[in-house]
Design an enzyme around this catalytic site. Structure first.
Site, PDB file in Angstrom:
ATOM      1  N   LYS A  33       0.861  -1.186   0.000  1.00 25.29           N
ATOM      2  CA  LYS A  33       0.000   0.000   0.000  1.00 25.29           C
ATOM      3  C   LYS A  33       0.885   1.219   0.000  1.00 25.29           C
ATOM      4  O   LYS A  33       2.008   1.191   0.502  1.00 25.29           O
ATOM      5  CB  LYS A  33      -0.875   0.013   1.261  1.00 25.29           C
ATOM      6  CG  LYS A  33      -2.061   0.937   1.152  1.00 25.29           C
ATOM      7  CD  LYS A  33      -3.168   0.251   0.388  1.00 25.29           C
ATOM      8  CE  LYS A  33      -4.479   0.947   0.490  1.00 25.29           C
ATOM      9  NZ  LYS A  33      -5.588   0.037   0.142  1.00 25.29           N
ATOM     10  N   GLY A  84     -18.463   8.246  -2.443  1.00 23.50           N
ATOM     11  CA  GLY A  84     -17.397   8.368  -3.441  1.00 23.50           C
ATOM     12  C   GLY A  84     -17.492   7.209  -4.420  1.00 23.50           C
ATOM     13  O   GLY A  84     -18.582   6.672  -4.650  1.00 23.50           O
ATOM     14  N   ASN A  85     -16.358   6.795  -4.974  1.00 21.69           N
ATOM     15  CA  ASN A  85     -16.390   5.728  -5.986  1.00 21.69           C
ATOM     16  C   ASN A  85     -17.055   4.466  -5.439  1.00 21.69           C
ATOM     17  O   ASN A  85     -18.000   3.953  -6.058  1.00 21.69           O
ATOM     18  CB  ASN A  85     -14.967   5.423  -6.475  1.00 21.69           C
ATOM     19  CG  ASN A  85     -14.968   4.314  -7.514  1.00 21.69           C
ATOM     20  OD1 ASN A  85     -15.693   4.373  -8.499  1.00 21.69           O
ATOM     21  ND2 ASN A  85     -14.196   3.278  -7.266  1.00 21.69           N
ATOM     22  N   ALA A  86     -16.623   4.019  -4.277  1.00 22.00           N
ATOM     23  CA  ALA A  86     -17.168   2.759  -3.757  1.00 22.00           C
ATOM     24  C   ALA A  86     -18.606   2.928  -3.257  1.00 22.00           C
ATOM     25  O   ALA A  86     -19.508   2.200  -3.677  1.00 22.00           O
ATOM     26  CB  ALA A  86     -16.265   2.239  -2.645  1.00 22.00           C
ATOM     27  N   GLY A  87     -18.833   3.894  -2.378  1.00 17.46           N
ATOM     28  CA  GLY A  87     -20.159   4.073  -1.786  1.00 17.46           C
ATOM     29  C   GLY A  87     -21.208   4.500  -2.806  1.00 17.46           C
ATOM     30  O   GLY A  87     -22.338   3.999  -2.798  1.00 17.46           O
TER      31      GLY A  87
HETATM   32  N1  GLU Z   1      -7.274   0.315  -3.181  1.00 14.46           N
HETATM   33  C1  GLU Z   1      -8.065  -0.854  -3.432  1.00 14.46           C
HETATM   34  C2  GLU Z   1      -8.096  -1.741  -2.213  1.00 14.46           C
HETATM   35  O1  GLU Z   1      -7.905  -1.298  -1.101  1.00 14.46           O
HETATM   36  C3  GLU Z   1      -7.642  -1.574  -4.702  1.00 14.46           C
HETATM   37  C4  GLU Z   1      -6.231  -2.066  -4.728  1.00 14.46           C
HETATM   38  C5  GLU Z   1      -5.777  -2.586  -6.081  1.00 14.46           C
HETATM   39  O2  GLU Z   1      -6.584  -2.641  -7.000  1.00 14.46           O
HETATM   40  O3  GLU Z   1      -4.605  -2.939  -6.163  1.00 14.46           O
HETATM   41  O4  GLU Z   1      -8.397  -2.896  -2.299  1.00 14.46           O
END
Ligand code: GLU
Length: 425
Positions: free
Chosen positions: A102, A216-219
């Protein structure tokens, strides 16, 4: 903020269930590499800004490091490490051959111009380019980053390396090799898992209500997908406030209002002044941002940030199901209290793994030169998520444990297996 501590607790419980040794636990709780840099950029408004940046590469036993990069004022080493660790778990839960990483930059992106953000994205890649790459570590979007930022990062990486390498980053624009279906993947995957969990309990999604924290994108996509499925979305919240309507929220209109006015409350309010007559005629109310967590609803969907349901407010949650689209929205203390009341928590490492799953599909397409139709992406994603749910639910049932515990048990088994095969354990 004790995000990494929470991760360790989750690993600890699963390790007990699996009877892992002390050294094995240690190996599963230790990041491979923590990279740090201070990124300095000239600001459009004048002067310069310096922002701490991180990339944590947690574990690559099962495949190259994989995980998003967030731009958020509270991003720090502890949080990014926890999120990197959770990526390793997530990829193992859904059985895709990737590890966990991350990234984060401690910055308030709302205070920077578009140009500033592009410069910051380039500096990030410059700082960490030696450690990134399609076979090494593959970033993606996360909180407050998006396809546009991924496109700029790819451009910078290709400038540095002097060759085309679309598979070094996912969640990028379609024009640069992004995958169809990546933008809705996190929400699509979460809804697939939710529907499977409801079906297991003979519940009909169309007879249930949902409240979502995060637009946002997810919600936002989750709200659209759930309402298209026939579920009544009665609550939608963002950092500006909560909109509740027991009769059902008009999701499309609300998201349009959020887009133009900055918050879901913009549907009824200008600044602090709300249109009482319109609220009354629609049967809607506008509440504080946190209120969404304690309102009456069947399914609560935290899709914003971590540590939202805590020991302090867990008792006030009235939902029977929590679908964790955000990473880490329920703390371990809250988890225990919810479990004792029979609340079913569908954990982040399963619920939101659709995002990284379609990232994996994007990476495959980039490496093979294929272009998959939207329908093919959707079908493959559904298959992966349904299989993952089934495996987790079976472990939970066999061992009499929660879905979170079962997800960690399944993931750790797979990671330990890969580490043993490498002679690392
Ligand atoms: N940021 C997203 C997560 O927390 C996607 C990570 C990705 O696609 O590598 O799962």
């Amino acid at each position: 903020m004790a995000a990494f501590e929470y991760f360790k607790q989750n690993v600890g419980r699963a390790a007990d269930l699996l009877g892992l040794s002390k050294s094995e636990r240690e190996a599963l709780m230790t990041p491979d590499r923590i990279l740090r840099a201070d990124l300095t950029i000239p600001l459009e408004a004048g002067g310069t800004g310096t922002f701490p940046a991180y990339r944590v590469q947690f574990n690559n036993a099962r495949g190259p490091y994989k995980g998003g990069i967030r731009f958020h004022p509270e991003a720090d080493e502890d949080e990014v490490s926890a999120l990197a660790a959770m990526m390793a778990i997530k990829c193992a839960v859904v059985g895709i051959p990737l590890g966990g990483a991350k990234g984060g930059v401690a910055v308030d992106p709302k205070k920077l111009s578009r140009n500033d953000l592009h410069l910051l994205a380039r500096e990030y890649v410059k700082a960490f380019s030696d450690n990134l790459g399609p076979d090494q570590d593959i970033p993606a979007p996360d909180v407050y980053t998006n396809a546009e930022i991924m496109g700029v990062m790819l451009d910078e990486y290709e400038r540095i390396t002097g060759k085309s390498q679309p598979a070094m980053i996912t969640g990028k624009p379609l024009s640069l090799g992004g995958s169809l279906g990546r933008d809705t993947a996190t929400a699509d995957g979460a809804v697939t898992v939710l529907v499977a969990a409801l079906k297991d309990r003979s519940l009909d999604p169309t007879s249930l209500t949902a409240s979502i924290q995060g637009a946002g994108n997810a919600g936002g996509h989750a709200a659209q997908i759930l309402s298209a499925l026939g579920m009544r979305v009665i609550g939608l919240a963002d950092s500006g406030g909560t909109l509740m309507n027991p009769g059902g929220i008009d999701v499309e209109k609300t998201l349009v209002a959020k887009e133009s006015k900055g918050s879901v409350r913009g549907l009824y309010c200008e600044g602090s002044v709300c249109d009482a007559a319109a609220l009354a005629s629609d049967g809607a109310t506008v509440l504080s941002a946190e209120a969404v967590l304690g309102e009456e609803t069947d399914i609560l969907v935290p899709a914003a940030l971590e540590e939202q349901v805590t020991k302090e407010n867990a008792q006030s949650v009235k939902a029977g199901f929590i679908l964790e689209i955000a990473n880490g929205p329920v703390t371990p203390d809250a988890d225990a209290s919810l479990a004792s009341r029979g609340v079913v928590v569908i954990p982040d490492v399963l619920a939101n793994a659709g995002g990284v799953t379609v990232s994996y599909f994007e990476w495959i397409q980039n490496r093979t030169g294929e272009r998959w139709e939207a329908s093919a992406v959707k079908k493959k994603l559904e298959q992966v998520m349904e299989d993952a749910y089934r495996s987790v639910a079976d472990v939970a049932k066999d061992r009499g444990i929660t879905l979170r515990e079962a997800s960690y048990v399944l993931a750790l088994e797979r990671i330990v297996d890969a580490m043993r095969s490498r002679g690392k354990l």
